[in-house]
Design an enzyme around this catalytic site. Sequence first.
Site, mmCIF file in Angstrom:
data_model
loop_
_atom_site.group_PDB
_atom_site.id
_atom_site.type_symbol
_atom_site.label_atom_id
_atom_site.label_comp_id
_atom_site.label_asym_id
_atom_site.label_seq_id
_atom_site.Cartn_x
_atom_site.Cartn_y
_atom_site.Cartn_z
ATOM 1 N N LYS A 3 35.560 -2.313 -38.666
ATOM 2 C CA LYS A 3 36.590 -2.763 -37.845
ATOM 3 C C LYS A 3 36.875 -4.180 -37.401
ATOM 4 C CE LYS A 3 37.963 -1.341 -32.921
ATOM 5 N NZ LYS A 3 37.538 -2.787 -32.173
ATOM 6 N N SER A 34 30.884 3.159 -27.936
ATOM 7 C CA SER A 34 30.458 1.892 -28.048
ATOM 8 C C SER A 34 29.101 1.626 -27.781
ATOM 9 C CB SER A 34 31.466 1.022 -27.072
ATOM 10 O OG SER A 34 30.973 -0.303 -26.987
ATOM 11 N N HIS A 78 41.170 -6.753 -32.176
ATOM 12 C CA HIS A 78 40.229 -6.501 -31.071
ATOM 13 C C HIS A 78 41.141 -6.461 -29.913
ATOM 14 C CE1 HIS A 78 35.790 -6.108 -30.398
ATOM 15 N NE2 HIS A 78 36.258 -6.058 -29.159
ATOM 16 N N THR A 112 31.885 -3.094 -36.018
ATOM 17 C CA THR A 112 32.618 -4.194 -35.329
ATOM 18 C C THR A 112 32.381 -5.588 -35.829
ATOM 19 O OG1 THR A 112 33.129 -2.963 -33.479
ATOM 20 C CG2 THR A 112 33.794 -5.285 -33.496
ATOM 21 N N TYR A 169 27.429 -2.790 -32.561
ATOM 22 C CA TYR A 169 27.541 -4.736 -32.899
ATOM 23 C C TYR A 169 26.097 -4.729 -33.027
ATOM 24 C CZ TYR A 169 31.452 -5.418 -29.960
ATOM 25 O OH TYR A 169 32.974 -5.297 -29.309
ATOM 26 N N GLN A 217 30.061 3.241 -32.643
ATOM 27 C CA GLN A 217 30.278 1.961 -32.984
ATOM 28 C C GLN A 217 29.153 0.806 -32.823
ATOM 29 O OE1 GLN A 217 30.301 -0.680 -30.191
ATOM 30 N NE2 GLN A 217 31.148 -2.493 -31.651
HETATM 31 C C1 GLV Z 1 33.976 -6.019 -26.255
HETATM 32 O O1 GLV Z 1 34.082 -5.445 -27.142
HETATM 33 C C2 GLV Z 1 34.970 -6.180 -25.634
HETATM 34 O O2 GLV Z 1 36.338 -6.687 -26.239
HETATM 35 O O3 GLV Z 1 34.828 -6.877 -24.472
#
Ligand code: GLV
Length: 391
Positions: free
Chosen positions: A252, A107, A276, A156, A130, A128
């Site tokens: 995702k 992540s 998620h 994501t 963000y 991954q």
């Molecule tokens: C981050 O991806 C979360 O879900 O806290």
Amino acid sequence: MKNITCIEDLRQLARRKVPRAFFDYADSGSYNEETLRANRADLEAITLRQRVLVDVSERSLATTIVGQKVSAPMILAPVGLTGMQHGDGEILSAQAANDAGIPYTLSTMSICSVEDVAEATGRPFWFQLYVIRDRGFSKDMLARAVAAKCNALVLTVDLQVIGQRHRDIKNGMTVPPQIRLANIIDVATKPAWAWSILNGKRKTFGNLAGRVKGMENVNSLAAWIGTQFDPALSWKDVEWIKSIWPGKLILKGILDADDAKTAVKLGADGIVVSNHGGRQLDGAPSSISALPKVVDAVGSDTEVLFDGGIRSGADIMRALALGARGCMIGRAYVYGLGAGGKAGVAKAIDILTKELSVTMALTGTNSIKDIGPQVLVNGAGKKTSARKRKG
Ligand code: GLV
């Protein structure tokens, strides 16, 4: 780990070993946790079709995911703050995934950096991303992932703003952990955790520290995300990422057939049907109920992966039967990590793999490509692209 027989055992052990703020962070969903519960309830409601007297002596779980050979249809999902469940948690999880022959996804919000994991594992892994407001950071992050030899990018797309998780606020969850009386008492009862964190490489977000403002001490993850994540993120950014990322691109966080079609049009190699883990839009459909519509909307050039509530091999079978190519495993391995470090992650993977193997046997299935709607009670007539599953 001898008496651990299922993922729930790992969860209970993690609950005892990991400080409450971090256990709850992983365990929670957003708001009323309706979608979190729906993910599990809808999986459990799908009944498998028992078949007998089929020769299942030569079963194999091996398959491919976005062109990569895997020993089982599983990927360790990107999970933020993994390294707060156990010191060096990302490295240990990546190593356990490598040992098992399945991909690991790091992540953006990890504690160990992409360089730390590359150096410690020496094997390609998935990254991954963000996208934050500072596009320069994203561009730089992608270059770092390329340099670290990451062989797939998971973008994501369902977290432009964060769904509130009540327990994070009530626990005062911070990175590094806040020194306040309740936390000190909690940590004092978890010495193995404290030792592993003290000896870990890092105590804050390894990919971001020193590169993004205010990262060294995150007093409120939600507030930090609120200022740094970009609510203006759009499909145009996906085109931009596609133009600068040289490898496989997986989106995702897709639940809707129209969104899935747009992802395919923009050239995504894969999409992950995901809410998620019930941590974002509370009230959204369960992932498993959204899966068939997305599968039907997507042609055979884009692989459909699945996450959301997988706690057993039978769950993986259910998702594959409805057209998923593979499943991302999130909480199930994070509980393993909290329960027992690398051995705990290995145990989680082993539990899911063995359960899937037995589930295949008892449904008369020998290979992953043979899993389709016919393994479900009342499933034989369902139209899903599981029928179109390629070798
Ligand atoms: C981050 O991806 C979360 O879900 O806290």
